[in-house]
Design a protein around this motif. Structure first.
Motif, PDB file in Angstrom:
ATOM      1  N   UNK A 158       0.804  -1.215   0.000  1.00  0.00           N
ATOM      2  CA  UNK A 158       0.000   0.000   0.000  1.00  0.00           C
ATOM      3  C   UNK A 158       0.844   1.275   0.000  1.00  0.00           C
ATOM      4  N   UNK A 159       1.679   1.526   1.008  1.00  0.00           N
ATOM      5  CA  UNK A 159       2.453   2.771   0.983  1.00  0.00           C
ATOM      6  C   UNK A 159       3.483   2.806  -0.141  1.00  0.00           C
ATOM      7  N   UNK A 160       3.982   1.644  -0.543  1.00  0.00           N
ATOM      8  CA  UNK A 160       4.920   1.631  -1.659  1.00  0.00           C
ATOM      9  C   UNK A 160       4.218   2.095  -2.934  1.00  0.00           C
ATOM     10  N   UNK A 161       2.954   1.683  -3.130  1.00  0.00           N
ATOM     11  CA  UNK A 161       2.175   2.159  -4.279  1.00  0.00           C
ATOM     12  C   UNK A 161       1.889   3.652  -4.159  1.00  0.00           C
ATOM     13  N   UNK A 162       1.426   4.077  -3.006  1.00  0.00           N
ATOM     14  CA  UNK A 162       0.999   5.466  -2.831  1.00  0.00           C
ATOM     15  C   UNK A 162       2.140   6.465  -2.918  1.00  0.00           C
ATOM     16  N   UNK A 163       3.337   6.073  -2.501  1.00  0.00           N
ATOM     17  CA  UNK A 163       4.431   7.050  -2.548  1.00  0.00           C
ATOM     18  C   UNK A 163       4.855   7.389  -3.965  1.00  0.00           C
ATOM     19  N   UNK A 164       4.358   6.625  -4.934  1.00  0.00           N
ATOM     20  CA  UNK A 164       4.618   6.915  -6.344  1.00  0.00           C
ATOM     21  C   UNK A 164       3.506   7.762  -6.965  1.00  0.00           C
ATOM     22  N   UNK A 165       2.489   8.104  -6.175  1.00  0.00           N
ATOM     23  CA  UNK A 165       1.348   8.892  -6.653  1.00  0.00           C
ATOM     24  C   UNK A 165       1.520  10.346  -6.197  1.00  0.00           C
ATOM     25  N   UNK A 166       1.722  11.244  -7.151  1.00  0.00           N
ATOM     26  CA  UNK A 166       1.932  12.658  -6.817  1.00  0.00           C
ATOM     27  C   UNK A 166       0.780  13.237  -6.016  1.00  0.00           C
ATOM     28  N   UNK A 167      -0.467  12.840  -6.349  1.00  0.00           N
ATOM     29  CA  UNK A 167      -1.626  13.358  -5.621  1.00  0.00           C
ATOM     30  C   UNK A 167      -1.588  12.965  -4.150  1.00  0.00           C
ATOM     31  N   UNK A 168      -1.149  11.750  -3.854  1.00  0.00           N
ATOM     32  CA  UNK A 168      -1.075  11.291  -2.465  1.00  0.00           C
ATOM     33  C   UNK A 168      -0.033  12.101  -1.693  1.00  0.00           C
ATOM     34  N   UNK A 169       1.131  12.272  -2.268  1.00  0.00           N
ATOM     35  CA  UNK A 169       2.194  13.016  -1.585  1.00  0.00           C
ATOM     36  C   UNK A 169       1.805  14.482  -1.421  1.00  0.00           C
ATOM     37  N   UNK A 170       1.168  15.058  -2.429  1.00  0.00           N
ATOM     38  CA  UNK A 170       0.713  16.449  -2.322  1.00  0.00           C
ATOM     39  C   UNK A 170      -0.307  16.609  -1.195  1.00  0.00           C
ATOM     40  N   UNK A 171      -1.218  15.643  -1.053  1.00  0.00           N
ATOM     41  CA  UNK A 171      -2.198  15.700   0.038  1.00  0.00           C
ATOM     42  C   UNK A 171      -1.515  15.618   1.398  1.00  0.00           C
ATOM     43  N   UNK A 172      -0.582  14.701   1.535  1.00  0.00           N
ATOM     44  CA  UNK A 172       0.136  14.539   2.801  1.00  0.00           C
ATOM     45  C   UNK A 172       0.861  15.835   3.147  1.00  0.00           C
ATOM     46  N   UNK A 173       1.525  16.436   2.172  1.00  0.00           N
ATOM     47  CA  UNK A 173       2.226  17.704   2.407  1.00  0.00           C
ATOM     48  C   UNK A 173       1.252  18.810   2.782  1.00  0.00           C
TER      49      UNK A 173
END
Length: 187
Positions: A84-99
């Protein structure tokens, strides 16, 4: 006074391979306390959870990663699972939301392998954090002070090690939401 997070809006980010208990148990507790919980994933197709490397249950996301705005939520929950996190860390939208959650000082709770997402978002430099044992070198390399305990809280960042820590992890998130709410009311 009984603690409640009634009406709080919580966002969960997940994809295939999430650790089933790390999503469902905190989610169910938050809902029980009156929170509104939204699950965002790469698509709205059902995502499959795992437990101990075996498939366990499907959940249909409420929305996609590109839709939520951090301003509309009180906290972010990041369940683990190795894929799960390995997939999500490659998604710009996910990282932008976290930031965006971090920029707004809102609670971000990451358990097990999910601190990988905090590494990707560069949020652990100078912070105390914990995780699944195999990630701890990654956390150290990202500048974190790594500890081995059921929950580590450093400002708005909450981390835990594994499914055994879910009760303490969930309570730390509830406490952080209530503290943020009380701070907002006092302002």
């Amino acid at each position: 006074m009984t603690k409640t997070i009634n009406g709080a809006n919580i966002l969960i980010l997940a994809s295939d391979g999430f650790e089933y208990s790390e999503l469902t148990e905190p989610r169910d507790r938050l809902i029980e306390l009156g929170a509104n919980v939204t699950l965002a994933a790469p698509s709205t197709d059902p995502i499959t959870g795992e437990s101990g490397g075996e498939t366990k249950g499907e959940i249909t996301p409420d929305t996609t990663l590109d839709t939520p705005d951090a301003e509309d939520y009180d906290a972010l929950l990041l369940p683990g699972g190795q894929r799960n996190p390995d997939n999500l860390r490659m998604k710009e939208d996910a990282i932008a939301l976290i930031k965006a959650f971090a920029d707004q000082g809102k609670p971000i709770a990451a358990i097990c392998h999910a601190p990988w997402l905090l590494v990707e978002a560069d949020l652990l430099r100078g912070r105390t954090a914990t995780s699944w044992p195999s990630l701890r070198t990654d956390l150290r390399n990202a500048g974190a002070n790594v500890v081995d305990r059921e929950v580590a809280v450093d400002g708005n960042i909450i981390t835990s090690r594994n499914p055994d820590d879910i009760p303490a992890f969930t309570q730390a998130l509830v406490d952080a939401i209530e503290t943020a709410d009380q701070t907002a009311e006092a302002a």
